[in-house]
Structure formats: structure tokens, C-alpha cells
Motif scaffolding. Structure first.
Motif, PDB file in Angstrom:
ATOM      1  N   PHE A 230       0.568  -1.382   0.068  1.00 25.20           N
ATOM      2  CA  PHE A 230      -0.101  -0.209  -0.002  1.00 25.20           C
ATOM      3  C   PHE A 230       0.849   1.261   0.132  1.00 25.20           C
ATOM      4  N   GLY A 231       2.017   1.153  -0.186  1.00 28.05           N
ATOM      5  CA  GLY A 231       2.949   2.053   0.007  1.00 28.05           C
ATOM      6  C   GLY A 231       3.443   2.750   1.257  1.00 28.05           C
ATOM      7  N   LYS A 232       3.341   1.954   2.188  1.00 25.72           N
ATOM      8  CA  LYS A 232       3.568   2.265   3.691  1.00 25.72           C
ATOM      9  C   LYS A 232       5.236   1.911   3.875  1.00 25.72           C
ATOM     10  N   PHE A 233       5.912   2.938   4.443  1.00 25.95           N
ATOM     11  CA  PHE A 233       7.320   2.674   4.702  1.00 25.95           C
ATOM     12  C   PHE A 233       7.350   1.735   5.821  1.00 25.95           C
ATOM     13  N   ILE A 234       8.431   0.649   5.488  1.00 26.60           N
ATOM     14  CA  ILE A 234       8.475  -0.598   6.690  1.00 26.60           C
ATOM     15  C   ILE A 234      10.000  -0.487   7.089  1.00 26.60           C
ATOM     16  N   LYS A 235      10.804  -0.126   6.298  1.00 35.15           N
ATOM     17  CA  LYS A 235      12.219  -0.473   6.823  1.00 35.15           C
ATOM     18  C   LYS A 235      13.359   0.102   5.864  1.00 35.15           C
ATOM     19  N   GLN A 236      14.325   0.660   6.438  1.00 36.63           N
ATOM     20  CA  GLN A 236      15.513   1.152   5.880  1.00 36.63           C
ATOM     21  C   GLN A 236      16.668   0.348   6.007  1.00 36.63           C
ATOM     22  N   ILE A 237      17.525  -0.232   4.969  1.00 43.92           N
ATOM     23  CA  ILE A 237      18.412  -0.974   5.190  1.00 43.92           C
ATOM     24  C   ILE A 237      19.772  -0.753   4.409  1.00 43.92           C
ATOM     25  N   ARG A 238      20.836  -1.045   4.913  1.00 46.75           N
ATOM     26  CA  ARG A 238      21.901  -0.863   4.230  1.00 46.75           C
ATOM     27  C   ARG A 238      22.349  -2.243   3.486  1.00 46.75           C
ATOM     28  N   PRO A 239      22.882  -2.246   2.326  1.00 43.63           N
ATOM     29  CA  PRO A 239      23.273  -3.548   1.404  1.00 43.63           C
ATOM     30  C   PRO A 239      24.322  -4.202   2.440  1.00 43.63           C
ATOM     31  N   ALA A 240      25.088  -3.563   2.865  1.00 44.86           N
ATOM     32  CA  ALA A 240      26.413  -4.025   3.669  1.00 44.86           C
ATOM     33  C   ALA A 240      26.067  -4.794   4.974  1.00 44.86           C
ATOM     34  N   THR A 241      24.916  -4.599   5.485  1.00 46.36           N
ATOM     35  CA  THR A 241      24.468  -5.195   6.832  1.00 46.36           C
ATOM     36  C   THR A 241      23.891  -6.620   6.663  1.00 46.36           C
ATOM     37  N   GLN A 242      23.493  -7.293   7.841  1.00 42.45           N
ATOM     38  CA  GLN A 242      22.848  -8.411   7.657  1.00 42.45           C
ATOM     39  C   GLN A 242      21.545  -8.270   6.880  1.00 42.45           C
ATOM     40  N   GLY A 243      20.745  -7.264   6.921  1.00 38.69           N
ATOM     41  CA  GLY A 243      19.420  -7.072   6.414  1.00 38.69           C
ATOM     42  C   GLY A 243      18.213  -7.002   7.222  1.00 38.69           C
ATOM     43  N   TRP A 244      17.077  -7.303   6.382  1.00 45.64           N
ATOM     44  CA  TRP A 244      15.927  -7.050   6.862  1.00 45.64           C
ATOM     45  C   TRP A 244      15.406  -8.466   7.732  1.00 45.64           C
ATOM     46  N   ASP A 245      14.977  -8.145   8.949  1.00 44.34           N
ATOM     47  CA  ASP A 245      14.508  -9.681   9.648  1.00 44.34           C
ATOM     48  C   ASP A 245      12.947  -9.822   9.472  1.00 44.34           C
ATOM     49  N   GLY A 246      12.196  -8.916   8.657  1.00 45.49           N
ATOM     50  CA  GLY A 246      10.720  -9.222   8.483  1.00 45.49           C
ATOM     51  C   GLY A 246       9.969  -8.522   9.281  1.00 45.49           C
ATOM     52  N   THR A 247      10.387  -7.756  10.347  1.00 44.21           N
ATOM     53  CA  THR A 247       9.702  -6.971  11.501  1.00 44.21           C
ATOM     54  C   THR A 247       9.519  -5.588  10.974  1.00 44.21           C
ATOM     55  N   PHE A 248       8.222  -5.190  11.473  1.00 43.58           N
ATOM     56  CA  PHE A 248       8.040  -3.511  11.501  1.00 43.58           C
ATOM     57  C   PHE A 248       7.681  -3.283  13.048  1.00 43.58           C
ATOM     58  N   LYS A 249       8.726  -2.393  13.623  1.00 37.53           N
ATOM     59  CA  LYS A 249       8.348  -2.159  14.984  1.00 37.53           C
ATOM     60  C   LYS A 249       8.342  -3.195  15.940  1.00 37.53           C
ATOM     61  N   ALA A 250       9.355  -4.179  15.538  1.00 36.47           N
ATOM     62  CA  ALA A 250       9.616  -5.337  16.392  1.00 36.47           C
ATOM     63  C   ALA A 250       8.513  -6.360  16.083  1.00 36.47           C
ATOM     64  N   GLU A 251       7.607  -6.140  15.375  1.00 35.72           N
ATOM     65  CA  GLU A 251       6.357  -7.062  15.038  1.00 35.72           C
ATOM     66  C   GLU A 251       6.685  -7.753  13.600  1.00 35.72           C
ATOM     67  N   LEU A 252       6.611  -9.077  13.363  1.00 41.73           N
ATOM     68  CA  LEU A 252       6.539  -9.857  12.204  1.00 41.73           C
ATOM     69  C   LEU A 252       5.552  -9.535  11.606  1.00 41.73           C
ATOM     70  N   ILE A 253       5.593  -9.097  10.229  1.00 38.74           N
ATOM     71  CA  ILE A 253       4.605  -8.886   9.336  1.00 38.74           C
ATOM     72  C   ILE A 253       4.578  -9.437   8.162  1.00 38.74           C
ATOM     73  N   ILE A 254       3.540  -9.599   7.383  1.00 37.04           N
ATOM     74  CA  ILE A 254       3.475 -10.275   6.095  1.00 37.04           C
ATOM     75  C   ILE A 254       3.257  -9.241   5.093  1.00 37.04           C
ATOM     76  N   LEU A 255       4.158  -9.045   4.154  1.00 36.92           N
ATOM     77  CA  LEU A 255       4.267  -8.179   3.080  1.00 36.92           C
ATOM     78  C   LEU A 255       3.438  -8.494   1.955  1.00 36.92           C
ATOM     79  N   ASP A 256       3.292  -9.725   1.650  1.00 43.91           N
ATOM     80  CA  ASP A 256       2.506 -10.237   0.597  1.00 43.91           C
ATOM     81  C   ASP A 256       2.088 -11.634   0.684  1.00 43.91           C
ATOM     82  N   LYS A 257       1.050 -11.864   1.026  1.00 41.92           N
ATOM     83  CA  LYS A 257       0.254 -13.051   1.183  1.00 41.92           C
ATOM     84  C   LYS A 257      -0.314 -13.718   0.066  1.00 41.92           C
ATOM     85  N   ARG A 258       0.060 -14.749  -0.317  1.00 45.49           N
ATOM     86  CA  ARG A 258      -0.394 -15.351  -1.539  1.00 45.49           C
ATOM     87  C   ARG A 258      -1.142 -16.546  -1.102  1.00 45.49           C
TER      88      ARG A 258
END
Length: 259
Positions: A230-258
Motif C-alpha cells: 500500500f506504499g507504507k514505509f516499513i524499513k530502511q537497510i544498508r546492503p552491507a548489513t545483515q538485512g531485514w528480519d521481516g519485522t516492523f516495530k519489532a512485530e513480524l509482518i507479512i508483506l505479500d500473502k499469496r
């Protein structure tokens, strides 16, 4: 012709004041043709931008220099003398032979001949990577300047005549372009294929727990911004880091449920 020809000459003589006083005889002589000699054509290497010669071509007649000399002409200009000549310019050379000993019988000089010298070079090239993040990403090599025939190699893979590498894996690649016309050398270019993981499973089992675009890791100042559908900003990461763990404000979210 290429074969010797023998001629017979008849002589007849008579006194100018007495036709009954006469005589005749004959003699023969053989004409031997000049000898044929074939010299191999060749190539020089030049700089593809300036056309300056980087590698010459030496033409050897294999004639004995105590018996023969040769004059080498390019466009009517005498370029050198001797039984061998090192060409540094492309063109058609006219070669004229000089016999240093008298002609005796079939011991003849050689006919004039020609030698063609062409040029080749390393390539000046660029690479084009098809749109990032597609299901199949291709790398195309474009020859911008050069006089050679070229083969292409991706990393340490096999060489190929095609300038297109299909379905290339993500990451940084080296493309080597080699001249085969006169072995004038190779150049190597870099290309980066950007791709992203199609999925990740942040369940803490140690496999695919985070998501990142690792091919950007050598660009530490880059940022990756993650939004939901829906265009809501979730996370900013750097490519040299470990990456995104799938959480938003420490809560696991689902971006695309199929389903």
C-alpha cells in the motif's frame, strides 16, 4: 610460361656480288622463365583509437643474402631493402628481387610479387546489463572500436563467439574480450548483475532468516527502502548489513500473502 622454351635460329648468308657464293647454318638457345616465389600475407597490431602500430609483421623470403637482394615498395615508395622486411604499415607491398650473381642456365632471378599486410587490434568495448531484478538478466558486449575478430568469456567460463551472455547469475562478473584475428591481446570489463532474493523465511532456523540485496554490498553508502503493497514505509537497510528480519516495530509482518 612456367617451362623453359628452346628456339632454333637459322642463318643464311650470300655474297652480294655472287649469288652462287652462299652458306647457311643454325643454332639453338633456351629461354628459362623467371622463378615464382610466394610470400605469406600477414597482420600488424595497432592501437584501436590512435592506429599507432603496436606489433609489426616480418616478411621472410628465406633467400640467401649473398645471392639475392630485394626492394620493398608501398604505394610506389621504397620502404626498405633486404631478403626480409619488417612491415609497420598496412597495405599491399610490391617486392622486386635483385640477383647478385650472373644468370647461368636455369639459375634465374625471381618474378616480382606482392604481399598484403592487414591490421588488427584489441577491442574498445562496453557492456550492457539488461534491466535489474528481471527473471532472466543478460549481459551484452558492444564493440565500440577495433579491427579484430573477437571471442568472449564470462569469468572463468568457456569462450564463445556470441557477444551475449544469457541468464547471468547475480553478482559482479568479469568479461574478457580477446582478438583472434592476429592475437593482438585482450581486455577485461566488469559488470554487476543486480538481483534480489525471491523469498526469505524469518523463523530463526538460521536459513534465509533475513532479506537483503547482497550485490550492492560493495556500495556501503547505498540504502534500500522497503514498503508494503500500500506504499507504507516499513524499513530502511544498508546492503552491507545483515538485512531485514521481516519485522516492523519489532512485530513480524507479512508483506505479500499469496493463497
Amino acid at each position: 610460361g612456367s617451362s623453359p622454351v628452346t628456339y632454333t635460329v637459322y642463318r643464311y648468308a650470300t655474297a652480294t656480288n655472287n649469288i652462287n657464293c652462299n652458306d647457311e647454318d643454325s643454332f639453338t638457345f633456351t629461354v628459362y622463365p623467371l622463378l615464382d616465389i610466394t610470400l605469406p600475407d600477414g597482420y600488424i597490431c595497432v592501437d584501436p583509437v590512435t592506429n599507432a602500430t603496436t606489433s609489426s609483421y616480418t616478411i621472410n623470403t628465406n633467400l640467401n643474402p649473398t645471392l639475392f637482394n630485394a626492394n620493398w615498395y608501398l604505394n610506389g615508395t621504397l620502404m626498405g631493402t633486404g631478403v626480409s622486411y619488417t612491415a609497420t604499415q598496412e597495405g599491399i607491398y610490391d617486392v622486386e628481387f635483385v640477383k647478385l650473381t650472373p644468370d647461368v642456365g636455369a639459375n634465374c632471378n625471381f618474378k616480382p610479387t606482392k604481399v598484403t599486410v592487414k591490421k588488427s587490434s584489441v577491442a574498445v568495448a562496453s557492456v550492457h546489463v539488461s534491466a535489474a531484478f528481471e527473471d532472466q538478466i543478460d549481459i551484452t558486449v558492444n564493440i565500440d572500436q577495433g579491427y579484430g575478430n573477437y571471442i568472449y568469456q564470462l569469468d572463468n567460463g568457456p569462450t564463445q563467439e556470441s557477444n551475449v551472455f544469457s541468464n547471468v547469475a547475480a553478482g559482479e562478473h568479469l568479461i574478457t574480450i580477446t582478438d583472434t584475428l592476429n592475437n593482438c591481446g585482450s581486455i577485461t570489463l566488469k559488470a554487476t548483475v543486480l538481483d534480489y532474493p525471491r523469498y526469505f523465511t524469518p523463523n530463526g532456523d538460521g536459513y534465509h532468516d533475513t532479506w537483503n540485496i547482497k550485490t550492492l554490498a560493495d556500495q556501503p553508502q547505498s540504502y534500500i527502502y522497503i514498503y508494503d503493497r500500500f506504499g507504507k514505509f516499513i524499513k530502511q537497510i544498508r546492503p552491507a548489513t545483515q538485512g531485514w528480519d521481516g519485522t516492523f516495530k519489532a512485530e513480524l509482518i507479512i508483506l505479500d500473502k499469496r493463497t
